[in-house]
Design an enzyme around this catalytic site. Structure first.
Site, PDB file in Angstrom:
ATOM      1  N   TYR A  73      45.719  -1.855  32.425  1.00 40.17           N
ATOM      2  CA  TYR A  73      46.379  -1.517  31.167  1.00 40.17           C
ATOM      3  C   TYR A  73      45.398  -1.577  29.995  1.00 40.17           C
ATOM      4  CZ  TYR A  73      51.084  -0.772  32.830  1.00 40.17           C
ATOM      5  OH  TYR A  73      52.174  -0.221  33.445  1.00 40.17           O
ATOM      6  N   ARG A  76      43.731   1.637  29.943  1.00 36.27           N
ATOM      7  CA  ARG A  76      44.592   2.708  29.434  1.00 36.27           C
ATOM      8  C   ARG A  76      44.790   2.563  27.935  1.00 36.27           C
ATOM      9  NH1 ARG A  76      49.907   3.235  31.966  1.00 36.27           N
ATOM     10  NH2 ARG A  76      49.982   4.998  30.551  1.00 36.27           N
ATOM     11  N   VAL A 110      54.082   5.730  25.782  1.00 33.77           N
ATOM     12  CA  VAL A 110      53.762   4.356  25.360  1.00 33.77           C
ATOM     13  C   VAL A 110      52.418   4.324  24.636  1.00 33.77           C
ATOM     14  CG1 VAL A 110      55.080   3.353  27.270  1.00 33.77           C
ATOM     15  CG2 VAL A 110      52.669   3.867  27.615  1.00 33.77           C
ATOM     16  N   HIS A 128      60.337   3.770  27.154  1.00 32.89           N
ATOM     17  CA  HIS A 128      59.489   3.180  28.200  1.00 32.89           C
ATOM     18  C   HIS A 128      58.597   2.089  27.650  1.00 32.89           C
ATOM     19  CE1 HIS A 128      60.001   6.867  31.047  1.00 32.89           C
ATOM     20  NE2 HIS A 128      61.072   6.123  30.950  1.00 32.89           N
ATOM     21  N   CYS A 140      60.227 -16.339  28.465  1.00 34.49           N
ATOM     22  CA  CYS A 140      60.659 -17.519  27.679  1.00 34.49           C
ATOM     23  C   CYS A 140      61.332 -17.074  26.392  1.00 34.49           C
ATOM     24  CB  CYS A 140      59.454 -18.432  27.393  1.00 34.49           C
ATOM     25  SG  CYS A 140      58.372 -17.855  26.074  1.00 34.49           S
ATOM     26  N   GLY A 212      57.287  18.444  27.268  1.00 27.80           N
ATOM     27  CA  GLY A 212      56.202  17.841  28.047  1.00 27.80           C
ATOM     28  C   GLY A 212      56.636  16.739  28.977  1.00 27.80           C
ATOM     29  N   THR A 213      57.756  16.971  29.679  1.00 28.05           N
ATOM     30  CA  THR A 213      58.187  15.960  30.650  1.00 28.05           C
ATOM     31  C   THR A 213      58.498  16.636  31.984  1.00 28.05           C
ATOM     32  OG1 THR A 213      59.729  14.141  31.111  1.00 28.05           O
ATOM     33  CG2 THR A 213      60.626  16.026  29.904  1.00 28.05           C
ATOM     34  N   SER A 214      58.169  15.924  33.069  1.00 28.27           N
ATOM     35  CA  SER A 214      58.404  16.487  34.410  1.00 28.27           C
ATOM     36  C   SER A 214      59.836  16.219  34.858  1.00 28.27           C
ATOM     37  CB  SER A 214      57.443  15.839  35.408  1.00 28.27           C
ATOM     38  OG  SER A 214      57.699  14.438  35.450  1.00 28.27           O
ATOM     39  N   PRO A 239      54.462  24.139  30.009  1.00 27.45           N
ATOM     40  CA  PRO A 239      53.751  25.314  30.570  1.00 27.45           C
ATOM     41  C   PRO A 239      54.098  25.578  32.033  1.00 27.45           C
ATOM     42  CG  PRO A 239      52.234  23.469  30.190  1.00 27.45           C
ATOM     43  CD  PRO A 239      53.557  23.049  29.670  1.00 27.45           C
TER      44      PRO A 239
END
Ligand code: APR
Length: 280
Positions: A73, A76, A110, A128, A140, A212-214, A239
């Protein structure tokens, strides 16, 4: 890119009062240089084994190898920190300013790029999570803590150093924190991922843009089903074909703009600006 039928639909929708909602995915940030999840096989190597994002981004992997998950992470986060919003991100902020009372932005991303535009964040729903924040892995509290600034530019390293583990400890209980993101083996909720809010917005939406999402995750599918069930309009900007292509072909009010979001969203913004200037 906008055919006359879609042009007329947009003009009609703009005369209404219900929500005009944008549901965006990794494709929106592709033109900012951030790899999407399913377009590239961005493996992560631990020892001699390659892992996919779908394997690394899980509670199961965190429980087995928390430091390596954090290591991935932080790499990323570094990619996202170097990226800048593209014309699609700015078009969304401009559209919000044109139709502030009707606009809603539901984002699966994200990467934090929405925060680098003039977007009013009260109408942004991150379903997300957000890579710039972390929270206690022992739960906690529900407190969100910004990722320590010393770690944002760290980039790719073989492993976490001891001082980095300390920076990633919960300020309240000292346990290791976890990234504030929804993992592939976890479930949506209202507390961290605005589940109830976005389902309410879907019910109030008369025009939904998918950008832009699958369509690989289930909440976007629930949102599309909800909007189509109310005979509202769904426009997919992508696209390539995706999980929604067949469903929108069959739907009376489904449309596909086959193109990049960095080009299509500024066009949508220009049409809305034109209609508003004509008082429609
Ligand atoms: N403009 C518009 N769409 C694009 C562009 C572009 N320039 N480039 C790629 N795309 C499209 C691809 O065709 C693909 O359909 O973006 C989509 C990206 O799909 P995914 O990589 O699956 O990303 P996303 O849909 O956001 O994934 C959903 O699943 O992996 C989890 O939590 C992760 O938030 C992510 C979620």
């Amino acid at each position: 890119m906008l055919d006359t039928e879609l042009f007329d639909v947009l003009q009609l929708q703009l005369q209404g009062k219900r929500k005009i909602t944008f549901l965006v995915g990794a494709g929106l940030s592709a033109e900012s240089g951030i790899p999407t999840f399913r377009d590239v096989d961005g493996f992560w190597t631990i020892g001699s084994k390659n892992y996919t994002p779908q394997e690394m981004g899980t509670l199961q992997m965190f429980n087995v190898n928390a430091h390596q998950v954090w290591n991935w992470y932080l790499y990323r986060i570094h990619l996202c920190q170097r990226a800048r919003p593209n014309s699609g991100h700015f078009a969304l902020a401009n559209i919000q300013q044109l139709i502030p009372e009707r606009f809603a932005l539901i984002s699966q991303n994200v990467d934090g790029l929405h925060f680098q535009t003039p977007l009013d964040l009260s109408q942004l729903y991150l379903i997300h999570g957000d890579l710039c924040y972390m929270r206690c892995s022992a739960n906690c509290s529900s407190e969100l803590y910004p990722i320590p600034i010393e770690l944002l530019a760290r980039g790719e390293q073989p492993h976490l150093r001891t001082d980095e583990v300390k920076l990633l400890s919960c300020p309240k209980c000292g346990e290791l924190t976890r990234p504030h993101v929804l993992w592939f083996d976890e479930y949506y909720n209202q507390k961290f991922y605005k589940l109830d809010s976005v389902l309410r917005i879907a019910k109030e939406t008369s025009l939904l843009f998918l950008v832009g999402t699958s369509g690989a995750t289930n909440l976007p599918k629930r949102i599309v089903d909800t909007v189509l069930a109310k005979s509202s309009v769904v426009v997919d900007i992508n696209p390539r074909e995706n999980e929604f292509t067949r469903q929108l072909e069959r739907a009376k009010n489904g449309y596909w703009i086959q193109g990049k979001s960095g080009e299509a969203l500024p066009m949508i913004e220009a049409q809305i600006r034109l209609f508003k200037s004509r008082g429609s």
